[in-house]
Write an enzyme that holds these catalytic residues in place. Structure first.
Site, PDB file in Angstrom:
ATOM      1  N   LYS A   1      10.160  -7.973  10.499  1.00 47.64           N
ATOM      2  CA  LYS A   1       9.283  -9.008  10.714  1.00 47.64           C
ATOM      3  C   LYS A   1       8.119  -9.386  11.480  1.00 47.64           C
ATOM      4  CE  LYS A   1       8.377 -13.374   8.999  1.00 47.64           C
ATOM      5  NZ  LYS A   1       7.604 -12.967   7.343  1.00 47.64           N
TER       6      LYS A   1
ATOM      7  N   CYS B   1      -3.197 -13.467   9.897  1.00 51.00           N
ATOM      8  CA  CYS B   1      -2.360 -14.883   9.885  1.00 51.00           C
ATOM      9  C   CYS B   1      -3.166 -15.877  10.516  1.00 51.00           C
ATOM     10  CB  CYS B   1      -1.682 -14.484  11.585  1.00 51.00           C
ATOM     11  SG  CYS B   1      -2.054 -13.955  12.641  1.00 51.00           S
TER      12      CYS B   1
HETATM   13  C1  LIG Z   1       8.253 -12.675   2.322  1.00 58.63           C
HETATM   14  C2  LIG Z   1       7.102 -12.435   2.797  1.00 58.63           C
HETATM   15  C3  LIG Z   1       6.802 -12.187   4.051  1.00 58.63           C
HETATM   16  C4  LIG Z   1       5.994 -11.971   5.488  1.00 58.63           C
HETATM   17  N1  LIG Z   1       5.844 -11.109   5.856  1.00 58.63           N
HETATM   18  C5  LIG Z   1       4.731 -10.880   7.304  1.00 58.63           C
HETATM   19  C6  LIG Z   1       4.794 -10.444   8.174  1.00 58.63           C
HETATM   20  O1  LIG Z   1       5.076 -11.104   8.939  1.00 58.63           O
HETATM   21  N2  LIG Z   1       3.966  -9.678   8.494  1.00 58.63           N
HETATM   22  C7  LIG Z   1       3.072  -8.757   8.160  1.00 58.63           C
HETATM   23  O2  LIG Z   1       2.448  -8.445   8.385  1.00 58.63           O
HETATM   24  N3  LIG Z   1       3.174  -9.154   6.521  1.00 58.63           N
HETATM   25  C8  LIG Z   1       3.837  -9.818   5.906  1.00 58.63           C
HETATM   26  N4  LIG Z   1       4.104  -9.860   4.424  1.00 58.63           N
HETATM   27  C9  LIG Z   1       3.541  -9.397   3.260  1.00 58.63           C
HETATM   28  C10 LIG Z   1       3.882  -7.506   3.300  1.00 58.63           C
HETATM   29  O3  LIG Z   1       4.238  -7.032   4.295  1.00 58.63           O
HETATM   30  C11 LIG Z   1       3.604  -6.911   2.144  1.00 58.63           C
HETATM   31  O4  LIG Z   1       1.602  -6.704   2.851  1.00 58.63           O
HETATM   32  C12 LIG Z   1       3.050  -7.488   1.108  1.00 58.63           C
HETATM   33  O5  LIG Z   1       3.991  -8.182   0.655  1.00 58.63           O
HETATM   34  C13 LIG Z   1       2.179  -6.794  -0.075  1.00 58.63           C
HETATM   35  O6  LIG Z   1       3.355  -5.404  -0.516  1.00 58.63           O
HETATM   36  P1  LIG Z   1       4.430  -6.054  -2.129  1.00 58.63           P
HETATM   37  O7  LIG Z   1       3.101  -6.642  -3.492  1.00 58.63           O
HETATM   38  O8  LIG Z   1       5.071  -4.597  -1.487  1.00 58.63           O
HETATM   39  O9  LIG Z   1       5.279  -6.429  -1.547  1.00 58.63           O
HETATM   40  C14 LIG Z   1       5.356 -10.584   3.958  1.00 58.63           C
HETATM   41  C15 LIG Z   1       5.586 -10.443   2.802  1.00 58.63           C
HETATM   42  C16 LIG Z   1       6.716 -11.310   2.235  1.00 58.63           C
HETATM   43  C17 LIG Z   1       6.555 -11.246   0.493  1.00 58.63           C
END
Ligand SMILES: Cc1cc2nc3c(=O)[nH]c(=O)nc-3n(C[C@H](O)[C@H](O)[C@H](O)COP(=O)(O)O)c2cc1C
Ligand SMILES: Cc1cc2nc3c(=O)[nH]c(=O)nc-3n(C[C@H](O)[C@H](O)[C@H](O)COP(=O)(O)OP(=O)(O)OC[C@H]3O[C@@H](n4cnc5c(N)ncnc54)[C@H](O)[C@@H]3O)c2cc1C
Ligand code: FES
Lengths: 272, 304
Positions: B46, B131
């Site tokens: 995270k 962010c």
């Molecule tokens: C609940 C949640 C929390 C996330 N927190 C972060 C984070 O702390 N840092 C980050 O770089 N990406 C974060 N992401 C983005 C994911 O790492 C990823 O880039 C994004 O969900 C796209 O991939 P997916 O479609 O497989 O979920 C988060 C995504 C979700 C759904």
């Protein structure tokens, strides 16, 4: 645990409320009252996320056919509110579901000399039956159940069969007393000469009221909360709820899925 | 013969190209019951910051067709608690753990990179420059190539560990962002982070999320992610980690075909906590069935 489960039965117990029994692995009957499962309704991407449901009951199912082996089961009581729950209600015997659980922290059962007061609203009754089943083994148990109309009052006979004394209230007076069930709770608390302990699950407004009553009387009280969940295991941080020290300047969030769903009422932030 | 799944990215040797994405896998420990962590290539923690962060008010997530929106607000334990409480677990796993992090200012980013550089259990760093709460007005680090260059340069000076930069898709020109990070000394790029979106509760006439907008992830974002990985792979020599809507082995292999060296699995782990491991297995089966002996031969092998 993640497991495939086969539906044994799925019946509408009251308009819009369903009770589903399904097969479970042998470890599941050891689930604590108050724990929940995350259910994947289908294999497609819509609905995408699993849905959380309380564990209504666990046990060993003996099939009607002679010679068939007894089978551990899991039961859920659910209300049809949207996409996933509508799909669930359309499923039949022998259909399969993918389930994660048991998850979260359950109820602390307290000690035998206490009088146990269970407060439930609508489908909030779901995790309270297994709780009652455990509690009647050691204490006297009273159930206070409320709903908008008689259709929202579920499974009373099941509780009565356990030997639980039930107090019913509906807002429209169609069953039991007319009004809020917290009135009956307050009366019983006033008459209780031993040590009471409260357990509650239901709409937030009801939990808020119950937490207030408990705080006033200095009575131990646990509540089971809902939160919008994606993972159910403490990874997404989507399901949080404000803790008792929470303020806009100093946020204090608790994870409903991993720190709860059952919390001591004093741990949480309530509206005054 | 078993196909060779190993890849090297940003100097990290991975037994296979499948990682878990930041924010969707906790600090690793949460999933240990469901995944053999040693069966996957790497996992990403995270997003971490110098001070713990409480995150946004609720509701923080909502499901949308084929995806979900989240506005967690980067809630995390902070670098001190990470070092004290989470790192001991990382020590027990023989799979590279990559720390995702962010800061409010360039100095904070650099300080985080320095702190993480000093933790032996952290195999690599993933800088999140997408962010929403940064000093210079909004998500400027992730959307302005000059700011991205500065922040990556500062991190580069602060660490000798593999430095991966995670890009936001919420830009008009992803290639210029990628170039800026490459010029600043990044070892690899991760793309994509979530796409800004909204969900509306018509009956209450309100946004569903307390934060009004949130980040879209899941199968719905895959076409956008594939396009961006493909564009960047054409233009920039750095290895790429493809992310966005990967649910199964076929999705993962599509990202490799358009130019990714590795992939990250995000939202899929919520639906199936063992998703990343299942994707490794499915990839192996697909390669074997299609007579591909080495996954590396598929990287960027798209025919047009
Ligand atoms: C609940 C949640 C929390 C996330 N927190 C972060 C984070 O702390 N840092 C980050 O770089 N990406 C974060 N992401 C983005 C994911 O790492 C990823 O880039 C994004 O969900 C796209 O991939 P997916 O479609 O497989 O979920 C988060 C995504 C979700 C759904
Ligand atoms: C720990 C826990 C235990 C629960 N136990 C039960 C139970 O035993 N029986 C039961 O009927 N319901 C229970 N719920 C609520 C149940 O999860 C939701 O009703 C269900 O997810 C709605 O899905 P849907 O697709 O039908 O509704 P949707 O179409 O997704 O939404 C309809 C409505 O349900 C609400 N909702 C959607 N998802 C959730 C969610 N994950 N949590 C809370 N509300 C949601 C939405 O805000 C919306 O107003 C529980 C929730 C939690 C968090
Ligand atoms: S549902 Fe993901 S942290 Fe609680």
């Amino acid at each position: 645990m993640q497991f495939k489960s086969m539906i044994i039965s799925n019946v509408e117990v009251s308009p819009g409320y369903w009770r589903m029994r399904m097969t479970a692995p042998p470890e599941l009957p050891a689930a604590q009252p108050g724990q929940f499962v995350m259910v994947r309704v289908n294999e497609a991407i819509d609905p995408l996320l699993r849905r959380p449901f309380g564990i209504f009951d666990v046990g060993i199912h003996t099939p009607a056919q002679t010679g068939a082996a007894p089978q551990p089961y899991l039961e859920m009581l659910y209300r049809v509110v949207g996409k996933a729950t509508s799909m669930l209600s359309a499923l039949h015997e022998t259909d399969l579901l993918d389930i994660l659980g048991p998850l979260g922290k359950g109820f602390n059962l307290g000690s035998p000399e206490e009088e146990k007061m269970i407060v439930g609203g609508g489908v909030g009754l779901a995790p309270l039956y297994l709780l009652a089943k455990e509690l009647v083994k050691q204490s006297s148990v009273r159930l206070f159940v409320g709903g908008r109309t008689r259709d929202d009052i579920l499974c009373i006979t099941e509780f009565e069969r356990l030997g639980v004394e039930c107090y019913v209230a509906t807002e429209d007076g169609s069953l039991g007393e007319s009004g809020l069930v917290t009135e009956a709770l307050i009366r019983r608390l006033a008459a209780c000469d031993g040590k009471p302990r409260i357990f509650a699950c239901g709409p937030h407004g009801m939990l808020n009221a119950v937490a207030g009553i408990a705080a006033q009387g200095g009575i131990p009280c646990q509540v089971s909360l809902e939160g919008y969940m994606a993972c159910g295991m403490g990874a997404c941080l989507g399901c949080v709820t404000p803790g008792h020290r929470h303020s806009g300047e100093a946020p204090d969030y608790r994870c409903v899925c991993a720190d709860g769903p059952v919390f001591d009422a004093t741990e949480l932030k309530w509206e005054a | 013969m078993k196909p060779d799944l190993s890849v090297t990215i940003a100097g990290l040797e991975l037994r296979n190209p499948v990682m878990t994405a930041s924010g969707t896998f906790g600090y690793g420990e949460e999933f240990a019951e469901y995944v053999d962590l040693e069966a996957i290539g790497a996992f990403v923690t995270k997003g971490l910051s110098l001070k713990p962060r409480a995150g946004n008010p609720t509701p923080r997530i909502v499901e949308t067709p084929g995806g979900m929106l989240n506005a967690i607000g980067l809630q995390n334990v902070g670098i001190d608690a990470f070092t004290e409480k989470k790192v001991p677990f990382l020590r027990t796993v023989a799979t590279p753990a990559i720390a995702n992090f962010f800061g409010n200012t360039i100095d904070e980013y650099a300080e985080m990179a320095r702190r993480l550089d000093a933790i032996p259990e952290v195999a690599g760093l993933e800088v999140n420059i997408s962010c929403p709460n940064v000093k210079q007005g909004g998500i400027v680090f992730g959307t302005d190539p000059r700011c991205a260059f500065e922040v990556v340069t500062a991190c580069r000076e602060a660490t000798i560990k593999p430095l991966i930069v995670k890009l936001s898709p919420n830009v008009t020109d992803i290639v210029s962002m990628a170039r800026a990070c490459a010029d600043a000394g990044a070892d690899a790029l991760s793309l994509i982070n979530t796409l800004t979106g909204m969900a509306i509760d018509l009956d209450r006439r309100r946004p569903v999320l307390a934060n009004i907008t949130g980040g879209l992830s899941g199968p719905a974002v895959k076409p956008v992610a594939l396009r961006m990985v493909w564009q960047v792979a054409q233009a920039v020599a750095l290895p790429i980690i493809g992310i966005g809507g990967i649910m199964n082995a076929r999705d993962a292999l599509e990202f490799i075909l358009v130019g990714a060296t590795a992939v990250q699995v995000g939202t899929a782990s919520f639906i199936n906590p063992g998703a990343a491991q299942a994707i490794v297995a499915g990839m192996e089966t697909w390669l074997a069935e299609n007579g591909v002996g080495d996954v590396k031969s598929l990287i960027g092998a798209l025919e047009i």
